[in-house]
Design an enzyme around this catalytic site. Structure first.
Site, PDB file in Angstrom:
ATOM      1  CG  HIS A   1      -3.444  -1.653  -1.648  1.00  0.00           C
ATOM      2  ND1 HIS A   1      -3.956  -0.452  -1.229  1.00  0.00           N
ATOM      3  CD2 HIS A   1      -3.263  -2.383  -0.517  1.00  0.00           C
ATOM      4  CE1 HIS A   1      -4.063  -0.441   0.088  1.00  0.00           C
ATOM      5  NE2 HIS A   1      -3.652  -1.612   0.536  1.00  0.00           N
TER       6      HIS A   1
ATOM      7  CG  ASN B   1      -2.771   3.100   2.346  1.00  0.00           C
ATOM      8  OD1 ASN B   1      -3.960   3.016   2.579  1.00  0.00           O
ATOM      9  ND2 ASN B   1      -1.918   2.210   2.772  1.00  0.00           N
TER      10      ASN B   1
ATOM     11  CB  SER C   1      -0.914   0.008   1.231  1.00  0.00           C
ATOM     12  OG  SER C   1      -0.130  -0.030   2.412  1.00  0.00           O
TER      13      SER C   1
ATOM     14  CD  GLU D   1      -5.539   2.945  -3.985  1.00  0.00           C
ATOM     15  OE1 GLU D   1      -5.955   4.108  -4.038  1.00  0.00           O
ATOM     16  OE2 GLU D   1      -4.585   2.597  -3.287  1.00  0.00           O
TER      17      GLU D   1
END
Length: 243
Positions: A129, A149, A108, A141
């Site tokens: 992710h 994040n 992340s 993602e």
């Protein structure tokens, strides 16, 4: 990730460090599947039972990643958020995986290029992710930057700084964000859920890349808790205590 892949018809092997961890993970998946079927098949319990059985047939476990990777089309890594440890794993698996095998990291925060460069398959390496809990969260993602994040981690660290300065208690900060911003969890609850070690690894990595960016300044309190092995819900104590 393991559960969702199996539930969508893929044959999946979960690899971890010990049989004890794998048994705990498998039990957690079975419980999660029961919760999913209660909602998905509320009026069709028989179909729910069949769904669980079919999903579990797609699952196997192993403690030997090298042995498993010989016959794998896709490897999804979801280990500790540490560049060196991830690179070492990918470097090893790269030697034994078939040429066509695609590698993906669930990181992340780390740069995918740096992870891919530990292998000889830069053209078959990507970021993937998943958000936790994976069966409930719709977002995945796979683009550079990791939008969520990049916003979320500095927000959580700023909450810690508020607490460190004595501006508010962690309980009040959590309540404020839930009632004022509509968040399901406050930042301290979320830090404990994510894992304080994971959050520390992320901020340490970003700080190394941009040491002058105040958003990425390390937190003395977070570092102290990680040193004390108070990593959040998974260890029974982080910012809060858990039974």
């Amino acid at each position: 990730i393991f559960q969702v892949a199996a539930a969508t018809g893929h044959t999946v092997v979960l690899v971890d460090q010990s049989e004890e961890i794998l048994k705990k993970s498998t039990k957690g998946i079975e419980e999660s599947l029961k919760r999913v079927t209660k909602k998905k098949f509320a009026d069709k319990p028989e179909a729910g039972t069949e769904f669980i059985e079919k999903t579990l047939k797609n699952l196997t476990t192993s403690t030997d990643a090298v042995a498993v990777v010989h016959s794998t089309d896709l490897v999804i890594e979801a280990i500790v958020e540490n560049q060196e440890i991830k690179n070492e794993l990918f470097k090893t698996l790269d030697k034994f995986a078939p040429e066509h095998t695609i590698f993906a990291s669930n990181t992340s925060s780390l740069q995918i290029t740096q992870l891919a460069n530990s292998t000889t398959r830069q053209d078959r390496f990507g970021g993937l992710h998943f958000f936790n809990p994976v069966p409930m969260m719709k977002l995945v993602e796979d683009t550079p930057g990791f939008i969520v994040n990049r916003l979320l981690v500095p927000y959580m660290l700023e909450a810690v700084r508020l607490f460190e300065r004595g501006d508010a208690s962690k309980e009040d900060i959590d309540v404020a964000m839930k009632l004022g911003a509509g968040y399901p969890m406050g930042p301290f609850e979320l830090l404990d859920y994510v894992g304080l070690d994971t959050s520390k690894y992320i901020i340490d990595g970003w700080h190394a890349l941009e040491p002058n960016n105040p958003l990425f300044a390390p937190s003395p309190l977070l570092n102290k808790l990680v040193e004390e092995k108070k990593l959040g819900k998974k260890t029974g104590e982080g910012f809060y205590k858990y039974k």
